[in-house]
Design a protein around this motif. Structure first.
Motif, PDB file in Angstrom:
ATOM      1  N   GLN A  37       0.833  -1.209   0.000  1.00 56.56           N
ATOM      2  CA  GLN A  37       0.000   0.000   0.000  1.00 56.56           C
ATOM      3  C   GLN A  37       0.863   1.252   0.000  1.00 56.56           C
ATOM      4  N   PRO A  38       1.550   1.523  -1.102  1.00 58.37           N
ATOM      5  CA  PRO A  38       2.482   2.670  -1.128  1.00 58.37           C
ATOM      6  C   PRO A  38       1.803   4.021  -0.945  1.00 58.37           C
ATOM      7  N   ASP A  39       0.543   4.133  -1.353  1.00 55.65           N
ATOM      8  CA  ASP A  39      -0.125   5.436  -1.292  1.00 55.65           C
ATOM      9  C   ASP A  39      -1.017   5.603  -0.060  1.00 55.65           C
ATOM     10  N   THR A  69       2.618   9.593   3.037  1.00 53.83           N
ATOM     11  CA  THR A  69       2.232   8.236   2.660  1.00 53.83           C
ATOM     12  C   THR A  69       3.443   7.326   2.854  1.00 53.83           C
ATOM     13  N   ALA A 100       4.960   5.696   0.503  1.00 51.12           N
ATOM     14  CA  ALA A 100       5.907   5.986  -0.570  1.00 51.12           C
ATOM     15  C   ALA A 100       6.718   7.240  -0.269  1.00 51.12           C
ATOM     16  N   GLN A 101       6.070   8.277   0.244  1.00 51.49           N
ATOM     17  CA  GLN A 101       6.790   9.504   0.601  1.00 51.49           C
ATOM     18  C   GLN A 101       7.770   9.254   1.747  1.00 51.49           C
TER      19      GLN A 101
END
Length: 500
Positions: free
Chosen positions: A21-23, A45, A47-48
């Motif tokens: 769930q990268p986002d 998130t 990813a960030q």
């Protein structure tokens, strides 16, 4: 980073969630972060967060920090703390957790005892110039080669980690994901004095599992942590539990009650991790009405001897889990009954969840011949608490000890067989999350001259509180500050009419 997986690590857990769930929202800063640090709140998130972690890890590698070296971290309960811990692990480093209230004397001792090669801090925290504190401590710790900080107006010679995060990542270093490797060092005070306590990734994960499973958190939980992260309990109950739940971690810098309530509501938090005495006050203000999203409250007891006599948990909407903390030795949790009362703690293996047959043991409790409580299990760093060798020239080796003595006085209840924790370790003063040897208090008071007194008084919320008396309180506070002492000692000499 190039990574080889052998057994779970904290960064390995993070990357598993990142892949799925990268986002999804990962990290949320305190609403009042601007006041606390001068920096704007972040919302990241997975990813960030991953990009920031990689950038910080690159900075540590390019600074020349060799793998397995120690990096001290003194940061508030903000996103930067989580990012720095995970970045250090991604770079193959070991984190030393430095409590925020520590000043130059304690920082210098900890950095020297661990041979730390770097220290990370925030420019300012709650109006205190932590950048200067770190620079001064680093000057007295000969192993320190790098001083890094977040925030504006950093002193000359301190590298900006905000700039490092904005630069991205390029350098790679092969890192083996091995949970048996050292991950973190926390610090305890026992009857034998100041004690660094190293732990592996597996030790930390075992502690997080004990809290996660006993409180019955669900996957995807939105966790609000209002507990200082610079200890084994603080790290496992926030960062590790967050990774295990694969949810969202919302951070609160302790302690502003109104901001906490607003943040729980704004972030729709279903789980709260906080000091137990503070958590029990929620029931007094009808938390089900004012905090309607809460379903789980995890109360951490720095004074486990007070659990049995604590107030009843009266909220019907949220469950309550008592987590017993024994300094840096270890912890265990016990979810309260449907009536909101603490459950008896039986000796022997303590599973998680506790009342589900066949679950694996989180920790084992036992009574020592001295009448104190001891722990053993996957989270307990037994070698760190090994007793000193006996005096004399005997060549006969002592048998290995497979448990760590917490020092807490305990006995068995004759009627139920449950463990009754009766008193904290002798000779140790615990003020919130900070421990001192009682004779150290008198030693510092003697430095103030004739007639000065520094003592510990019982306190229901904190265990003890410090109180001082001197001929000139203002000069006493100034002298203690110049010695680089913890502000708990300094503020004991605030002006008042009577001692207390």
């Amino acid at each position: 980073m190039i990574q080889t997986s052998q057994s779970p690590t904290l960064d390995g857990l993070f990357q598993r969630v990142l892949t799925r769930q990268p986002d999804a929202p990962a990290l949320l800063d305190p609403l009042n972060k601007q006041r606390i640090t001068g920096l704007a709140p972040r919302r990241m998130t997975f990813a960030q967060a991953d990009r920031a972690i990689s950038a910080l890890a690159t900075h540590f590698i390019e600074s020349g920090l060799p793998a397995n070296s120690v990096i001290g971290i003194q940061l508030p309960n903000t996103v930067e703390f989580v990012l720095t811990v995970l970045a250090a692990h991604r770079a193959g480093l070991i984190v030393a957790l430095l409590p925020q209230l520590w000043r130059q004397a304690e920082l210098t001792m900890a950095l020297n005892r661990t041979g730390a090669r770097a220290i990370v801090t925030m420019a300012r925290i709650d109006g205190v110039n932590h950048a200067d504190l770190a620079m001064n401590a680093a000057a007295e710790a000969f192993s320190i080669r790098h001083v890094c900080g977040f925030g504006d107006d950093l002193p000359e010679g301190m590298a900006s980690l905000d700039l490092a995060m904005s630069n991205g990542s390029a350098t790679k270093r092969k890192v083996i994901h091995d949970g048996r490797k050292a991950a973190a060092v926390s610090f305890d005070v026992t009857a034998d004095g100041f004690r660094p306590v190293p732990r592996t990734h597996l030790n930390l994960i075992a502690g997080g599992l004990a809290v996660f499973l006993e409180s019955r958190l669900k996957q995807g939980a939105t966790l609000m942590s209002a507990f200082a992260p610079s200890s084994f309990a603080g790290l496992t109950s926030s960062l590790v539990v967050w990774l295990l739940s694969a949810g969202t971690l919302s951070l609160h810098h302790p302690f502003d009650g109104e901001v906490l309530k607003r943040q729980i509501d704004d972030d729709c938090c279903d789980t709260l991790v906080t000091p137990a005495p503070m958590a029990l006050r929620l029931a007094e203000i009808d938390s089900s009405a004012r905090l309607p999203t809460l379903r789980h409250v995890i109360g951490l007891w720095r004074t486990p001897e007070q659990v049995a006599s604590s107030a009843q948990w009266t909220s019907e909407a949220a469950s309550f889990t008592d987590v017993y903390l024994f300094g840096e030795v270890g912890l265990f949790g016990a979810r309260r009954t449907a009536e909101g009362t603490p459950v008896p703690i039986m000796p022997g293996a303590h599973g998680a969840p506790r009342d589900v047959p066949g679950t694996s043991s989180a920790v084992e409790t036992l009574l020592t011949p001295k009448g104190t409580l001891a722990l053993r299990g996957a989270m307990v760093p037994v070698p760190a608490y090994a007793p000193p060798p006996p005096a004399g020239d005997s060549l006969v080796s002592q048998p290995p000890q497979d448990y760590a003595d917490t020092g807490y006085a305990a006995r068995l209840d004759r009627a139920t067989g449950a463990i009754c924790i009766t008193a904290p370790p002798a000779g140790i003063v615990s003020v919130g999350g900070y421990r001192f040897l009682s004779h150290d208090l008198q030693e510092w008071a003697r430095r103030l001259g004739h007639g000065a007194l520094l003592t510990a008084l019982p306190d229901r919320l904190c265990g003890y509180r410090l109180a001082g008396r001197a001929q000139d309180h203002a000069r006493g506070r100034e002298a203690l500050s110049q010695l680089g002492l913890n502000p708990l000692m300094v503020e004991a000499f605030r002006d008042r009419n009577i001692l207390g």
